[in-house]
Design an enzyme around this catalytic site. Structure first.
Site, PDB file in Angstrom:
ATOM      1  N   ASP A 130      47.223  39.227  39.330  1.00  0.00           N
ATOM      2  CA  ASP A 130      46.464  39.857  40.055  1.00  0.00           C
ATOM      3  C   ASP A 130      46.154  38.967  41.015  1.00  0.00           C
ATOM      4  O   ASP A 130      46.037  37.997  41.091  1.00  0.00           O
ATOM      5  CB  ASP A 130      44.708  39.417  38.536  1.00  0.00           C
ATOM      6  CG  ASP A 130      43.784  39.386  39.266  1.00  0.00           C
ATOM      7  OD1 ASP A 130      43.868  40.313  40.297  1.00  0.00           O
ATOM      8  OD2 ASP A 130      42.711  39.426  38.442  1.00  0.00           O
ATOM      9  N   TYR A 162      40.480  35.292  35.313  1.00  0.00           N
ATOM     10  CA  TYR A 162      39.292  35.763  35.365  1.00  0.00           C
ATOM     11  C   TYR A 162      40.221  36.982  36.202  1.00  0.00           C
ATOM     12  O   TYR A 162      41.108  37.151  36.700  1.00  0.00           O
ATOM     13  CB  TYR A 162      38.144  35.529  36.247  1.00  0.00           C
ATOM     14  CG  TYR A 162      36.986  36.541  36.758  1.00  0.00           C
ATOM     15  CD1 TYR A 162      36.328  36.703  35.634  1.00  0.00           C
ATOM     16  CD2 TYR A 162      36.929  36.161  37.854  1.00  0.00           C
ATOM     17  CE1 TYR A 162      35.211  37.425  36.040  1.00  0.00           C
ATOM     18  CE2 TYR A 162      35.978  38.027  38.157  1.00  0.00           C
ATOM     19  CZ  TYR A 162      35.082  37.789  36.524  1.00  0.00           C
ATOM     20  OH  TYR A 162      34.078  38.611  37.499  1.00  0.00           O
ATOM     21  N   LYS A 201      39.018  41.555  47.522  1.00  0.00           N
ATOM     22  CA  LYS A 201      38.357  40.469  48.571  1.00  0.00           C
ATOM     23  C   LYS A 201      38.858  40.755  49.715  1.00  0.00           C
ATOM     24  O   LYS A 201      38.479  41.581  50.919  1.00  0.00           O
ATOM     25  CB  LYS A 201      38.807  39.285  48.545  1.00  0.00           C
ATOM     26  CG  LYS A 201      37.190  39.495  46.543  1.00  0.00           C
ATOM     27  CD  LYS A 201      38.147  37.149  46.322  1.00  0.00           C
ATOM     28  CE  LYS A 201      37.084  37.847  44.733  1.00  0.00           C
ATOM     29  NZ  LYS A 201      37.534  37.419  43.419  1.00  0.00           N
TER      30      LYS A 201
HETATM   31  C1  LIG Z   1      36.971  38.617  42.269  1.00  0.00           C
HETATM   32  C2  LIG Z   1      38.117  39.133  41.312  1.00  0.00           C
HETATM   33  C3  LIG Z   1      38.182  39.818  40.455  1.00  0.00           C
HETATM   34  C4  LIG Z   1      37.182  41.007  40.427  1.00  0.00           C
HETATM   35  O1  LIG Z   1      37.016  41.115  41.529  1.00  0.00           O
HETATM   36  P1  LIG Z   1      35.559  41.414  42.162  1.00  0.00           P
HETATM   37  O2  LIG Z   1      35.077  42.751  43.517  1.00  0.00           O
HETATM   38  O3  LIG Z   1      33.844  40.717  42.261  1.00  0.00           O
HETATM   39  O4  LIG Z   1      35.128  42.853  40.762  1.00  0.00           O
HETATM   40  C5  LIG Z   1      39.510  40.334  39.675  1.00  0.00           C
HETATM   41  N1  LIG Z   1      40.177  39.397  39.840  1.00  0.00           N
HETATM   42  C6  LIG Z   1      40.262  38.175  40.164  1.00  0.00           C
HETATM   43  C7  LIG Z   1      41.670  36.849  40.666  1.00  0.00           C
HETATM   44  C8  LIG Z   1      39.454  37.549  40.962  1.00  0.00           C
HETATM   45  O5  LIG Z   1      39.641  36.519  41.740  1.00  0.00           O
END
Ligand SMILES: *Cc1c(COP(=O)(O)O)cnc(C)c1O
Length: 442
Positions: free
Chosen positions: A249, A154, A277
């Protein structure tokens, strides 16, 4: 958590029901983000009143031990004094300037000093913005459009990532959300995780058109699916050979696993990295970074446009900086590793017992991130390897655990997070509740 007495039966709380009914009249599905609505487990979402350390209280004054941790950012626990103080001090001097500020610079310097990828960093307001912008940059630098994403990873909700594998043998993606143009989805190819031959097949045919491969360092949004070293290095080698950029990511893993994130841990040389995060310490922040040579393509230095009214705002920067400095001063990363290993050892006997009762469970742990998968004893490495019945058992387990006042994510495919506010004795008590909930949900 058990105060030793009997647990009330599962029932929908009246106040939550009333609030949820009101919420449904004001917000789609009653929530600001879909998974919060409990559709994955059934029932009515709790409304949280306040939170402190490892605890959250709902509007009924029930106290829960919280493994959700706002879905990852709260590596120090809720409402940590150092973070609260930093935010309070910052707020008294202005909440947003629309101009550079020193806290922003300090956080940028901290990240650049610790990230093995980012020589330059650009702050945005969410992980979604970070991945979306990193992809735009990769497309600009390579002058190519095609991107590869893996099934089960994701990367936020920007159009190019809301794509699922096409039907039959088609490698090009189809949109996984209404409203994403087919032409956008078509530019994203979906490959399975943990599949070397799919990687080789893609690159031998489409390598020269591929702008970027984006992957989660440790896929942690469809369960926890750590990949093999060989697979990771193959992605790296193929992208390098074909002139595609590798975007790693690290929105979940960055600054949680160690100061340089997962890339540092496995010595993976990404071309671009995305953060979110933890880097915002519980306030909205995202960031993307890479070598100076690539990052100079971003406006105002270069031709790739990307901007943000509230980007780098002093509150978020202060919260992020306070979090990272605290981790650094308190050997936070070592402590998180230890906590993860301890939690794993605490759950082990209960899992063993379940397996003996012909109710197999796998526990996957990466540092302070963990995930329980039912109906298998082997940790899955791809979404195909997750048994479909796992979800039903999780629903029962979730509710059994919730009424024992321990909160895990309201979805079988979401991971749990440990944080530094969790004491060993509290984890021991939580492990007992997990064991009881496992037994009750068989
Ligand atoms: C949470 C998440 C996102 C998106 O971040 P948001 O702050 O919710 O837009 C993108 N990549 C990964 C791996 C994530 O866990």
């Amino acid at each position: 958590m058990a105060e030793g007495i009997t647990h009330p039966p599962i029932e929908v709380d009246r106040r939550h029901t009333a609030l949820y009914a009101r919420a449904l009249q004001a917000m789609p599905g009653g929530v600001s983000s879909p998974v919060r609505a409990f559709h994955g487990v059934g029932g009515t979402p709790l409304f949280v009143d306040r939170a402190q350390g490892p605890w959250v209280w709902d509007t009924e004054h029930n106290r829960y031990f919280d493994f959700v941790g706002s879905w990852g950012p709260l590596v120090l626990g809720h409402s940590h004094p150092a973070v609260v103080q930093a935010v309070r001090t910052a707020a008294c001097s202005g909440t947003s300037f629309g101009a550079p500020c020193e806290t922003e610079l300090e956080l940028a310097e901290w990240v650049v000093a610790h990230s093995p990828v980012a020589e330059r960093i650009r702050f945005v307001n969410s992980g979604t913005e970070a991945t979306m912008s990193a992809l735009r940059l990769a497309r600009a630098v390579t002058a190519r459009d095609q991107v590869v994403k893996f099934d089960g990873c994701y990367h936020g909700h920007a159009d190019p990532f809301l794509v699922k594998a096409g039907s039959g043998l088609a490698t090009f993606g189809e949109s996984s959300s209404a409203g994403v143009p087919a032409s956008t989805a078509h530019c994203t190819a979906i490959l399975p995780l943990d599949d070397l031959s799919a990687l080789h097949a893609w690159f031998s045919e489409h390598g020269s058109k591929t702008a970027a491969v984006i992957m989660e360092s440790v896929p942690a949004n469809y369960g926890l699916l750590p990949q093999t070293e060989e697979w990771l290095q193959t992605v790296r080698e193929l992208t390098r050979t074909h002139g595609s950029l590798l975007i790693v990511d690290e929105v979940i893993t960055g600054f949680r696993l160690q100061p340089g994130g997962f890339c540092e841990r496995v010595n993976l040389q990404a071309d671009l990295v995305t953060y979110g995060k933890v880097i915002g310490g519980g306030l909205p922040v995202g960031a993307y970074g890479g070598p100076a040579e690539i990052m100079k393509w971003i406006a105002p230095e270069g031709p790739v446009y990307q901007a943000g009214t509230l980007s780098g705002n002093p509150l978020s920067m202060a919260a992020g900086l306070a979090t990272l400095r605290h981790l650094e001063q308190e050997s936070g990363w070592e402590q998180l590793e230890e906590l993860g290993a301890y939690w794993e050892s605490l759950l082990h006997p209960a899992i063993q017992r379940e397996c003996e009762q012909a109710s197999p469970i796998s526990l996957t742990c990466v540092g302070s991130i963990f995930w329980l998968c039912f109906h298998t004893t082997e940790s899955p490495r791809s979404i195909e390897a997750i048994p479909s019945q796992s979800k039903d058992r999780y629903q029962r387990f979730f509710h059994e655990l919730l009424r024992r006042k321990v909160m895990m994510a309201p979805s079988a495919y979401e991971v749990g997070f440990l944080n530094l506010s969790m004491k060993k004795i509290e984890l021991e008590a939580a492990a007992q509740e997990v064991a009881a909930a496992l037994e009750a949900s068989r």
